[in-house]
Design a protein around this motif. Structure first.
Motif, PDB file in Angstrom:
ATOM      1  N   LEU A  65       0.587  -0.871   0.035  1.00 27.05           N
ATOM      2  CA  LEU A  65      -0.156   0.072   0.118  1.00 27.05           C
ATOM      3  C   LEU A  65       0.660   1.219  -0.167  1.00 27.05           C
ATOM      4  CD1 LEU A  65      -2.734   1.524   0.315  1.00 27.05           C
ATOM      5  CD2 LEU A  65      -2.350   0.996   2.539  1.00 27.05           C
ATOM      6  N   ALA A  66       1.792   1.007   0.836  1.00 25.11           N
ATOM      7  CA  ALA A  66       2.437   2.550   1.060  1.00 25.11           C
ATOM      8  C   ALA A  66       3.564   2.647  -0.629  1.00 25.11           C
ATOM      9  CB  ALA A  66       3.197   1.900   1.676  1.00 25.11           C
ATOM     10  N   GLN A  67       3.851   2.016  -1.107  1.00 30.26           N
ATOM     11  CA  GLN A  67       4.516   1.702  -1.892  1.00 30.26           C
ATOM     12  C   GLN A  67       4.179   2.123  -3.326  1.00 30.26           C
ATOM     13  OE1 GLN A  67       6.025  -2.017  -2.666  1.00 30.26           O
ATOM     14  NE2 GLN A  67       8.101  -1.733  -1.645  1.00 30.26           N
ATOM     15  N   GLU A  68       2.130   1.728  -3.507  1.00 37.33           N
ATOM     16  CA  GLU A  68       1.868   2.285  -4.428  1.00 37.33           C
ATOM     17  C   GLU A  68       1.535   4.353  -4.001  1.00 37.33           C
ATOM     18  OE1 GLU A  68      -2.282   0.141  -3.850  1.00 37.33           O
ATOM     19  OE2 GLU A  68      -0.845  -1.586  -4.921  1.00 37.33           O
ATOM     20  N   ASP A  70       3.732   5.534  -2.880  1.00 33.58           N
ATOM     21  CA  ASP A  70       5.245   7.127  -2.386  1.00 33.58           C
ATOM     22  C   ASP A  70       5.226   7.004  -0.938  1.00 33.58           C
ATOM     23  OD1 ASP A  70       7.297   7.755  -2.709  1.00 33.58           O
ATOM     24  OD2 ASP A  70       6.155  10.428  -3.766  1.00 33.58           O
ATOM     25  N   GLY A  71       4.201   6.226  -0.158  1.00 34.00           N
ATOM     26  CA  GLY A  71       5.002   6.304   1.241  1.00 34.00           C
ATOM     27  C   GLY A  71       4.250   6.531   2.178  1.00 34.00           C
ATOM     28  N   VAL A  72       2.678   7.924   1.736  1.00 37.35           N
ATOM     29  CA  VAL A  72       2.048   8.190   2.254  1.00 37.35           C
ATOM     30  C   VAL A  72       0.663   8.187   1.781  1.00 37.35           C
ATOM     31  CG1 VAL A  72       1.397  10.753   3.494  1.00 37.35           C
ATOM     32  CG2 VAL A  72       3.792   9.613   3.094  1.00 37.35           C
ATOM     33  N   PRO A  73       0.796   7.204   2.493  1.00 41.20           N
ATOM     34  CA  PRO A  73      -1.822   6.649   1.588  1.00 41.20           C
ATOM     35  C   PRO A  73      -2.358   7.589   1.547  1.00 41.20           C
ATOM     36  CG  PRO A  73      -0.121   4.860   2.995  1.00 41.20           C
ATOM     37  CD  PRO A  73       0.250   6.209   3.325  1.00 41.20           C
ATOM     38  N   GLY A  74      -2.778   7.714   0.564  1.00 43.45           N
ATOM     39  CA  GLY A  74      -4.174   8.782   0.201  1.00 43.45           C
ATOM     40  C   GLY A  74      -4.171   9.721  -0.185  1.00 43.45           C
ATOM     41  N   ALA A  75      -2.748  10.344   0.062  1.00 42.82           N
ATOM     42  CA  ALA A  75      -2.957  11.744   0.157  1.00 42.82           C
ATOM     43  C   ALA A  75      -0.971  12.314   0.238  1.00 42.82           C
ATOM     44  CB  ALA A  75      -3.371  13.032   1.474  1.00 42.82           C
ATOM     45  N   ARG A  76      -0.948  13.620  -0.404  1.00 41.01           N
ATOM     46  CA  ARG A  76       0.189  13.870  -0.758  1.00 41.01           C
ATOM     47  C   ARG A  76       1.083  14.614   0.758  1.00 41.01           C
ATOM     48  NH1 ARG A  76      -3.132  18.681  -1.165  1.00 41.01           N
ATOM     49  NH2 ARG A  76      -2.389  20.255  -0.334  1.00 41.01           N
ATOM     50  N   PRO A  77       1.786  14.161   1.288  1.00 39.55           N
ATOM     51  CA  PRO A  77       2.719  14.322   2.409  1.00 39.55           C
ATOM     52  C   PRO A  77       2.291  15.847   2.667  1.00 39.55           C
ATOM     53  CG  PRO A  77       4.227  13.287   1.164  1.00 39.55           C
ATOM     54  CD  PRO A  77       3.045  13.617   0.017  1.00 39.55           C
ATOM     55  N   ASP A  78       2.152  16.909   1.943  1.00 37.79           N
ATOM     56  CA  ASP A  78       1.728  17.969   2.635  1.00 37.79           C
ATOM     57  C   ASP A  78       0.745  18.269   2.461  1.00 37.79           C
ATOM     58  OD1 ASP A  78       1.570  18.311   0.142  1.00 37.79           O
ATOM     59  OD2 ASP A  78       3.298  20.195  -0.253  1.00 37.79           O
ATOM     60  N   ALA A  79      -0.129  17.881   2.300  1.00 40.63           N
ATOM     61  CA  ALA A  79      -1.850  17.196   2.963  1.00 40.63           C
ATOM     62  C   ALA A  79      -2.418  18.520   4.350  1.00 40.63           C
ATOM     63  CB  ALA A  79      -2.243  16.136   2.420  1.00 40.63           C
ATOM     64  N   PRO A  80      -2.823  18.735   4.604  1.00 38.80           N
ATOM     65  CA  PRO A  80      -3.640  19.283   5.576  1.00 38.80           C
ATOM     66  C   PRO A  80      -4.120  18.013   6.446  1.00 38.80           C
ATOM     67  CG  PRO A  80      -5.106  20.432   4.271  1.00 38.80           C
ATOM     68  CD  PRO A  80      -4.001  19.356   3.602  1.00 38.80           C
ATOM     69  N   TRP A  81      -4.549  17.879   7.650  1.00 39.11           N
ATOM     70  CA  TRP A  81      -4.075  16.709   8.489  1.00 39.11           C
ATOM     71  C   TRP A  81      -5.430  15.749   8.067  1.00 39.11           C
ATOM     72  CZ3 TRP A  81      -8.478  15.337  12.051  1.00 39.11           C
ATOM     73  CH2 TRP A  81      -8.400  16.417  12.168  1.00 39.11           C
ATOM     74  N   ALA A  86      -8.282  11.039   6.295  1.00 39.95           N
ATOM     75  CA  ALA A  86      -8.621  10.810   5.380  1.00 39.95           C
ATOM     76  C   ALA A  86      -8.831   9.433   4.791  1.00 39.95           C
ATOM     77  CB  ALA A  86      -9.785  11.706   4.671  1.00 39.95           C
ATOM     78  N   GLY A  87      -7.249  10.231   3.569  1.00 37.57           N
ATOM     79  CA  GLY A  87      -6.974   9.585   2.680  1.00 37.57           C
ATOM     80  C   GLY A  87      -6.217   8.145   2.576  1.00 37.57           C
ATOM     81  N   LEU A  92      -7.103   2.279   2.827  1.00 36.50           N
ATOM     82  CA  LEU A  92      -6.661   0.796   3.770  1.00 36.50           C
ATOM     83  C   LEU A  92      -7.792   0.291   3.749  1.00 36.50           C
ATOM     84  CD1 LEU A  92      -5.253  -0.736   6.189  1.00 36.50           C
ATOM     85  CD2 LEU A  92      -6.519   0.822   8.072  1.00 36.50           C
ATOM     86  N   ARG A  93      -8.933   1.055   3.248  1.00 33.95           N
ATOM     87  CA  ARG A  93     -10.247  -0.361   2.699  1.00 33.95           C
ATOM     88  C   ARG A  93     -10.329  -0.559   1.511  1.00 33.95           C
ATOM     89  NH1 ARG A  93     -15.304   2.262   0.196  1.00 33.95           N
ATOM     90  NH2 ARG A  93     -16.950   0.212   0.578  1.00 33.95           N
ATOM     91  N   THR A  94      -9.771   0.544   0.638  1.00 34.85           N
ATOM     92  CA  THR A  94      -9.433  -0.308  -0.097  1.00 34.85           C
ATOM     93  C   THR A  94      -8.571  -1.608  -0.819  1.00 34.85           C
ATOM     94  OG1 THR A  94      -9.937   1.853  -2.222  1.00 34.85           O
ATOM     95  CG2 THR A  94      -8.722   0.386  -3.231  1.00 34.85           C
ATOM     96  N   MET A  95      -6.943  -1.109   0.093  1.00 31.13           N
ATOM     97  CA  MET A  95      -6.061  -2.044   0.151  1.00 31.13           C
ATOM     98  C   MET A  95      -6.587  -3.641   1.057  1.00 31.13           C
ATOM     99  SD  MET A  95      -4.369  -4.094   2.373  1.00 31.13           S
ATOM    100  CE  MET A  95      -3.539  -2.915   3.735  1.00 31.13           C
ATOM    101  N   LEU A  96      -7.772  -3.541   1.647  1.00 28.44           N
ATOM    102  CA  LEU A  96      -8.357  -4.725   3.491  1.00 28.44           C
ATOM    103  C   LEU A  96      -9.306  -5.312   1.877  1.00 28.44           C
ATOM    104  CD1 LEU A  96      -8.653  -3.040   6.270  1.00 28.44           C
ATOM    105  CD2 LEU A  96      -7.300  -4.885   5.771  1.00 28.44           C
ATOM    106  N   LEU A  97     -10.160  -4.912   0.929  1.00 31.69           N
ATOM    107  CA  LEU A  97     -11.120  -4.895  -0.133  1.00 31.69           C
ATOM    108  C   LEU A  97     -10.423  -6.064  -1.264  1.00 31.69           C
ATOM    109  CD1 LEU A  97     -14.096  -2.728   0.542  1.00 31.69           C
ATOM    110  CD2 LEU A  97     -14.226  -4.795   1.150  1.00 31.69           C
ATOM    111  N   SER A  98      -9.333  -5.887  -1.282  1.00 27.23           N
ATOM    112  CA  SER A  98      -8.147  -6.307  -2.160  1.00 27.23           C
ATOM    113  C   SER A  98      -8.047  -7.756  -1.870  1.00 27.23           C
ATOM    114  CB  SER A  98      -7.055  -5.464  -2.594  1.00 27.23           C
ATOM    115  OG  SER A  98      -6.187  -5.856  -1.731  1.00 27.23           O
ATOM    116  N   TYR A  99      -8.255  -7.911  -0.656  1.00 22.24           N
ATOM    117  CA  TYR A  99      -7.726  -9.340  -0.084  1.00 22.24           C
ATOM    118  C   TYR A  99      -8.989 -10.163   0.644  1.00 22.24           C
ATOM    119  CZ  TYR A  99      -2.924  -7.758  -0.416  1.00 22.24           C
ATOM    120  OH  TYR A  99      -2.108  -7.741  -0.781  1.00 22.24           O
TER     121      TYR A  99
END
Length: 218
Positions: A65-68, A70-81, A86-87, A92-99
């Motif tokens: 998931l992290a590799q997909e 770039d290390g910070v799943p779901g959002a750019r690293p400088d995004a608001p918290w 949320a991202g 995480l949900r998408t990844m869990l549902l893929s298995y």
């Protein structure tokens, strides 16, 4: 059996592939050994029991998931918290549902690597800058995570067959409000997940961001 050179990565990858075929209940060290064409005891050099294997599987799931992302799943690293939190949970949900049984494998696992540390550091840093006390930031993050894990566990537990909301309403005819709640319980999982996630994040912001007092403060 043929001799196969195995290591932890090969065993975990094989286990994740088999998971989608047989589910968690059907996944055993013996089944993995058969797939790898080795004797089952050979796997115990790498994993002392099934839980140790599940820990490694969860670590690999997160690493992918992290590799997909770039290390910070779901959002750019400088995004608001809010976007980071949320991202991450959307990803995480998408990844869990893929298995198959992804939430069961991932839930309660203890990571064997440190891939999760960077995005956690980024999120906690952003939350601290927004006024969260460290403990409150952790509470907000783990509450959102628990929401996502519980939601996916329920979602996967329903199986692939759609739930008959109409038949349920007939059974509950004497309880009109409960009967009418059917669509909100068993349909539109994507929309309901997003609504619930917004609720969790808005609650955390209202309670803790900007140095706001916690829910138990006077």
């Amino acid at each position: 059996m043929a001799t196969t050179r195995i290591d932890r990565a090969l065993v975990a990858d094989t286990a994740l592939r088999l998971l989608n075929e047989v589910g968690l209940d059907g996944l055993s060290l013996r089944a993995i050994a058969k797939e790898l064409k080795v004797q089952a005891p050979a796997l115990y050099w790498h994993f002392k029991n099934k839980q140790a294997l599940l820990d490694e599987m969860a670590t690999v799931m997160y690493r992918r998931l992290a590799q997909e992302h770039d290390g910070v799943p779901g959002a750019r690293p400088d995004a608001p918290w809010q976007e980071l939190l949320a991202g991450f949970n959307r990803s995480l949900r998408t990844m869990l549902l893929s298995y198959r049984d992804g939430a069961k494998v991932y839930g309660g696992a203890r990571f064997t690597g440190t891939d999760h540390a960077r995005p956690m550091e980024v999120l906690l840093t952003e939350m601290g800058a927004a006024g969260f006390a460290p403990a409150d930031a952790v509470l907000a993050g783990t509450t959102a995570y628990a929401y996502t894990m519980g939601f996916v566990a329920e979602e996967q537990g329903m199986g692939d067959e759609p739930f008959d909301v109409g038949a349920r309403a007939v059974r509950l005819a004497d309880f009109p409000l409960a009967a009418a709640a059917g669509p909100g319980l068993f349909e539109d999982y994507d929309e309901r997940f997003e609504a619930g996630l917004r609720m969790v994040i808005a609650g955390a912001e209202a309670l803790y961001a900007g140095g706001a007092p916690g829910a138990d403060a006077p």
